[in-house]
Write a protein that holds these residues in place. Structure first.
Motif, PDB file in Angstrom:
ATOM      1  N   LEU A 155      12.109  15.754   0.029  1.00  0.00           N
ATOM      2  CA  LEU A 155      12.225  14.420  -0.582  1.00  0.00           C
ATOM      3  C   LEU A 155      10.831  13.794  -0.763  1.00  0.00           C
ATOM      4  O   LEU A 155      10.525  13.204  -1.800  1.00  0.00           O
ATOM      5  N   TYR A 156       9.996  13.968   0.279  1.00  0.00           N
ATOM      6  CA  TYR A 156       8.617  13.455   0.211  1.00  0.00           C
ATOM      7  C   TYR A 156       7.904  14.035  -1.020  1.00  0.00           C
ATOM      8  O   TYR A 156       7.253  13.324  -1.778  1.00  0.00           O
ATOM      9  N   ARG A 157       8.076  15.351  -1.214  1.00  0.00           N
ATOM     10  CA  ARG A 157       7.371  16.011  -2.345  1.00  0.00           C
ATOM     11  C   ARG A 157       7.953  15.569  -3.693  1.00  0.00           C
ATOM     12  O   ARG A 157       7.248  15.543  -4.698  1.00  0.00           O
ATOM     13  N   ALA A 158       9.241  15.227  -3.703  1.00  0.00           N
ATOM     14  CA  ALA A 158       9.845  14.767  -4.963  1.00  0.00           C
ATOM     15  C   ALA A 158       9.364  13.360  -5.315  1.00  0.00           C
ATOM     16  O   ALA A 158       9.192  13.011  -6.480  1.00  0.00           O
ATOM     17  N   LEU A 159       9.116  12.543  -4.278  1.00  0.00           N
ATOM     18  CA  LEU A 159       8.763  11.138  -4.486  1.00  0.00           C
ATOM     19  C   LEU A 159       7.268  10.918  -4.727  1.00  0.00           C
ATOM     20  O   LEU A 159       6.857  10.040  -5.490  1.00  0.00           O
ATOM     21  N   LYS A 160       6.462  11.750  -4.025  1.00  0.00           N
ATOM     22  CA  LYS A 160       4.999  11.525  -4.010  1.00  0.00           C
ATOM     23  C   LYS A 160       4.360  11.434  -5.404  1.00  0.00           C
ATOM     24  O   LYS A 160       3.470  10.596  -5.616  1.00  0.00           O
ATOM     25  N   PRO A 173       0.822  -1.214   0.000  1.00  0.00           N
ATOM     26  CA  PRO A 173       0.000   0.000   0.000  1.00  0.00           C
ATOM     27  C   PRO A 173       0.856   1.264   0.000  1.00  0.00           C
ATOM     28  O   PRO A 173       0.530   2.240  -0.649  1.00  0.00           O
ATOM     29  N   VAL A 174       1.953   1.258   0.760  1.00  0.00           N
ATOM     30  CA  VAL A 174       2.863   2.404   0.807  1.00  0.00           C
ATOM     31  C   VAL A 174       4.211   1.884   0.319  1.00  0.00           C
ATOM     32  O   VAL A 174       4.686   0.852   0.779  1.00  0.00           O
ATOM     33  N   LYS A 175       4.822   2.589  -0.622  1.00  0.00           N
ATOM     34  CA  LYS A 175       6.088   2.085  -1.182  1.00  0.00           C
ATOM     35  C   LYS A 175       7.284   2.563  -0.351  1.00  0.00           C
ATOM     36  O   LYS A 175       8.271   1.848  -0.205  1.00  0.00           O
ATOM     37  N   ALA A 176       7.214   3.809   0.136  1.00  0.00           N
ATOM     38  CA  ALA A 176       8.371   4.347   0.869  1.00  0.00           C
ATOM     39  C   ALA A 176       7.903   5.266   1.982  1.00  0.00           C
ATOM     40  O   ALA A 176       6.892   5.962   1.844  1.00  0.00           O
ATOM     41  N   ALA A 177       8.658   5.250   3.099  1.00  0.00           N
ATOM     42  CA  ALA A 177       8.391   6.180   4.199  1.00  0.00           C
ATOM     43  C   ALA A 177       9.608   7.085   4.341  1.00  0.00           C
ATOM     44  O   ALA A 177      10.747   6.621   4.241  1.00  0.00           O
ATOM     45  N   ALA A 201      19.644  12.898  -4.482  1.00  0.00           N
ATOM     46  CA  ALA A 201      19.309  13.183  -5.879  1.00  0.00           C
ATOM     47  C   ALA A 201      18.995  11.912  -6.671  1.00  0.00           C
ATOM     48  O   ALA A 201      18.354  11.975  -7.713  1.00  0.00           O
ATOM     49  N   GLU A 202      19.425  10.748  -6.156  1.00  0.00           N
ATOM     50  CA  GLU A 202      19.204   9.501  -6.908  1.00  0.00           C
ATOM     51  C   GLU A 202      18.018   8.680  -6.405  1.00  0.00           C
ATOM     52  O   GLU A 202      17.664   7.664  -7.002  1.00  0.00           O
ATOM     53  N   VAL A 203      17.396   9.130  -5.282  1.00  0.00           N
ATOM     54  CA  VAL A 203      16.372   8.299  -4.641  1.00  0.00           C
ATOM     55  C   VAL A 203      15.185   8.021  -5.569  1.00  0.00           C
ATOM     56  O   VAL A 203      14.747   6.876  -5.711  1.00  0.00           O
ATOM     57  N   CYS A 222       3.782   7.384  -0.874  1.00  0.00           N
ATOM     58  CA  CYS A 222       4.779   7.444   0.196  1.00  0.00           C
ATOM     59  C   CYS A 222       4.222   8.229   1.374  1.00  0.00           C
ATOM     60  O   CYS A 222       3.217   8.932   1.244  1.00  0.00           O
ATOM     61  N   GLN A 223       4.851   8.053   2.511  1.00  0.00           N
ATOM     62  CA  GLN A 223       4.375   8.709   3.738  1.00  0.00           C
ATOM     63  C   GLN A 223       5.518   9.452   4.398  1.00  0.00           C
ATOM     64  O   GLN A 223       6.655   8.973   4.401  1.00  0.00           O
ATOM     65  N   TYR A 224       5.180  10.576   4.998  1.00  0.00           N
ATOM     66  CA  TYR A 224       6.147  11.332   5.799  1.00  0.00           C
ATOM     67  C   TYR A 224       5.788  11.075   7.260  1.00  0.00           C
ATOM     68  O   TYR A 224       4.623  11.173   7.638  1.00  0.00           O
TER      69      TYR A 224
END
Ligand code: ATP
Length: 548
Positions: free
Chosen positions: A475-480, A454-458, A537-539, A485-487
Motif C-alpha cells: 500500500l505504501y508503494r502504491a501511495l508514495k 508535511p506527511v499526508k498519510a501513514a 483498492a480504493e485508498v 507518506c510514511q511506513y
C-alpha cells in the motif's frame, strides 16, 4: 486566553518545532546565530508546501482566460528567479541605499543594542532622586519592568515600591527626547544600573553588505544582499515583456531569499535576518489600478483562510493615510495574532501595496522623491540626479487602446517564513483521545490543512507479523508516487498515532487482521478521530480526491 497562557503556548510550539524537526536554531552546535533558522525534515516539507501552494494558486494554476471573482478582467501570470546580489545601482534607485534603515542606540554599560523606536520609559522619583526609567519590553510586560528597574535603582525593598512617584504613563523615548521632556543623559538604559549610558541614536542600514571580486577594496566593489525580491522583477520587466508575449494586465511572481540585518531579531522566525519572500508585482493600466488593488487585497486574504488559518486570528488592516509610503495610493496588511504577542496585537504576514509607477520610473529616471505632490528625480547639490536611473524605456505600448504609459504596480508581498510560522501556531492543538483501553489520554496534534501537512498519510501494520507488513508495504508503494507518506511498524499502534498527530499527518491507514480476510484497511481521520473501513483498492483514489 491571558498573556501567561499564550506565552506558554508559544513555548510549547517552539519546543515541539525543535523536538519533531520542524525548526532548529542555525549553527546550534556552536551556540546558534541570532536571527537565523534552519528547517528540519518536517519543517522543510511544511515550508515547501506553503510555497508550492502559493505558486500553484497564484501562478501555475492560474486560469488566464477566466475573469476571476472581483477581478476587473482576465489577466496573465508568469514567474522569475533572480539573483540575490544585483547591480548596486538597483538599490540606489529603489531608495533602499538611502532610506532602508532603522535607528539604533547602544548602551555603554551593558553593551546591549536596541532599536530606538522599541524603547519606552517614564519618570520615577524617590526622596529627591529622579530618573527616566526605560524598557525594551512591550505590552503588558513594560510597566512591571519599569517598576522592577526603578526599585533596583533606588535600592528599595518590595514593600517600599509604593513610595516611588511616577510622572505619568509610558511614552516613547524617541518622542520624549524629541519633545525635550527628557534627555538621553536622564535615561536609565533597559539593562543599565545608572543613567547616562545610552549613546546618541545612529542610523543603521539594514542591507547586508558584501564585496565582489578577489581584489575587492574600493567603494565600487560594494554590493548588497537583496532585502526584498521585488527589485529583480522590476529590472526584468522589459525582458519579460519582450520574451513572453504577456500583455498588461499581468503579474510576475518570485519566491526567494531576502536578507535584512535586523537590529533586534526576535519572536522565533518572525523577525529573522535571512528569510524567504513570495512576491508578485502586478502591472496594470493606471486607470484600473484601484480596482486591481482591491482585487489582490481580497484574493490574498482569502488564500490564508482557504488554507485553514482561523478567521478570528487574522486581521486585514488598511493603512491610514499618514502611514502610507510617499508613492502609495493604498496599502493593506494581512496580520495574524501570534501567541507571542499581547492580546489584541497582530503581526504582519503580508503587505499588499498599490505602488503606482514609482518603481518602473525609478529604474528609468533615477531615485525619485515627492515634491509638491509630484514624484521627481532627486537631485544633488550640483543639480544632477542623486542616483542616476538606467535610462532604459520601461513604458508599455497598449495595442488595444493605442496608448503608451508606465504601468501601475500592485504588490502582494508575503513572507514564506512568517506564513509557515502562522500555520504552525494555528495548527497547534491539545485535546484528549481515548487510549487502547478507552481511557482519556491527552494528545498534542498539529491540525495542518492537508495541502500543507508535511506527511499526508501513514501506513501502519497493526503487528509486525501474520503478513500484515507485506500488505502495508504494498500500500505504501502504491501511495508514495502520489503523496508524501510514511511506513511505520515500530511500537504500539497508539504511540504511532501519537507520533503522526504531532507531525500533523491527516490520515493513518492501519492494516489489521480483518485486512487479510476482506482487503479493507482502517482509515483514521486526525481531527475527527473517526475510523472507517476502506477497500485497499480504493485508498489511492480516495486520498487523492481529498487532497485535490
Ligand atoms: P516589518 O514591519 O514586520 O519589519 P515590513 O513591513 O518591513 O515588515 P515588508 O518590507 O513589507 O515587511 O516585507 C514583506 C514581507 O516580508 C512581510 O510581510 C513579512 O512577511 C516578510 N518579512 C519582512 N521582514 C522579515 C523578517 N525580518 N523576517 C521574516 N520575514 C520578514
Amino acid at each position: 486566553m491571558d498573556k501567561q497562557n499564550d506565552q506558554s503556548r508559544m513555548d510549547k510550539i517552539v519546543s515541539l518545532a525543535k523536538r519533531r524537526g520542524f525548526i532548529f536554531q542555525s549553527s546550534e552546535i556552536y551556540g546558534g546565530l541570532n536571527g537565523f533558522w534552519d528547517y528540519g525534515p518536517l519543517g522543510v516539507s511544511l515550508k515547501r508546501n506553503v510555497k508550492d501552494a502559493w505558486w500553484r494558486d497564484m501562478v501555475a494554476g492560474h486560469d488566464e482566460l477566466a475573469t476571476l471573482a472581483g477581478a476587473p478582467s482576465p489577466y496573465e501570470m508568469t514567474g522569475l528567479d533572480c539573483t540575490i546580489i544585483m547591480h548596486p545601482q538597483v538599490w540606489k534607485c529603489s531608495g533602499h541605499f538611502d532610506l532602508f534603515h532603522d535607528w539604533m542606540i547602544d548602551c555603554r554599560e551593558s553593551k546591549r543594542r536596541y532599536r530606538y523606536d522599541h524603547l519606552h520609559g517614564r519618570w520615577a522619583s524617590h526622596r529627591g532622586k529622579k530618573v527616566f526609567v526605560t524598557t525594551d519590553q512591550s505590552g503588558d510586560e513594560a510597566v512591571p519592568d519599569t517598576v522592577a528597574k526603578a526599585q533596583k535603582f533606588f535600592g528599595l525593598r518590595a514593600k517600599q515600591v509604593d513610595e516611588i512617584e511616577w510622572g505619568g504613563g509610558l511614552e516613547s523615548l524617541q518622542a520624549v527626547v524629541a519633545a525635550g521632556v527628557a534627555s538621553l543623559a536622564d535615561a536609565l538604559g533597559p539593562d543599565a544600573g545608572a543613567p547616562g549610558s545610552l549613546t546618541e541614536p545612529r542610523e543603521f542600514n539594514l542591507m547586508f553588505e558584501t564585496r565582489i571580486g578577489a581584489l575587492a577594496g574600493d567603494d565600487d566593489d560594494r554590493a548588497f544582499l537583496r532585502p526584498e525580491t521585488a527589485q529583480g522583477i522590476f529590472v526584468n520587466f522589459k525582458n519579460v515583456l519582450d520574451t513572453s508575449r504577456v500583455s498588461v494586465p499581468f503579474g510576475i511572481a518570485q519566491v526567494g531569499k531576502s536578507f535584512r540585518n535586523e537590529i533586534t531579531p526576535r519572536n522565533f522566525t518572525f523577525r529573522s535576518r535571512e528569510f524567504e519572500q513570495m512576491e508578485i508585482e502586478f502591472f496594470c493600466k493606471p486607470a484600473d489600478s484601484a480596482q486591481w488593488y482591491r482585487y489582490w487585497r481580497d484574493r490574498r486574504w482569502k488564500w490564508y483562510l482557504d488554507l485553514g488559518l482561523t478567521e478570528g486570528k487574522l486581521q486585514l488592516r488598511e493603512h491610514a493615510q499618514d502611514e502610507l509610503s510617499h508613492y502609495s495610493v493604498g496599502t493593506a496588511d494581512i496580520e495574524y495574532a501570534f501567541p507571542f504577542l499581547n492580546p489584541g496585537e497582530f503581526g504582519e504576514l503580508e503587505g499588499i501595496a498599490h505602488r503606482g509607477d514609482f518603481d518602473l520610473r525609478s529604474h528609468m529616471e533615477g531615485k525619485l522623491v515627492r515634491k509638491d505632490g509630484e514624484l521627481v528625480v532627486e537631485t544633488g547639490p550640483d543639480g544632477k540626479p542623486r542616483h542616476r536611473g538606467s535610462g532604459k524605456d520601461l513604458s508599455y505600448f497598449d495595442d488595444v487602446s493605442r496608448e503608451r504609459y508606465v504601468p501601475h504596480v500592485i504588490e502582494p508581498s508575503a513572507g514564506a517564513d512568517r506564513g509557515t510560522l502562522a500555520f504552525l501556531c494555528d495548527a497547534y492543538h491539545e485535546d484528549e483521545v481515548p487510549d487502547a483501553d478507552g481511557k482519556p489520554r491527552s494528545r498534542t496534534v498539529m491540525k495542518f490543512h492537508p495541502r500543507l501537512a508535511p506527511v499526508k498519510a501513514a501506513i501502519l501494520p497493526l503487528v509486525k507479523k501474520d503478513g500484515m507488513p507485506e500488505v502495508a508495504i504494498d500500500l505504501y508503494r502504491a501511495l508514495k508516487p502520489h503523496m508524501a507518506c510514511q511506513y511505520d511498524e515500530k511500537g504500539a499502534v497508539g504511540r504511532r498515532y501519537a507520533r503522526q498527530d504531532e507531525a500533523g499527518t491527516p490520515w493513518c491507514l492501519t492494516i489489521d487482521g480483518q485486512t487479510l480476510t476482506d482487503k479493507t484497511v482502517t482509515l483514521r481521520d486526525r481531527d475527527s478521530l473517526v475510523q472507517s473501513r476502506v477497500p485497499i483498492a480504493e485508498v489511492v483514489d480516495l486520498l487523492r480526491d481529498k487532497l485535490a
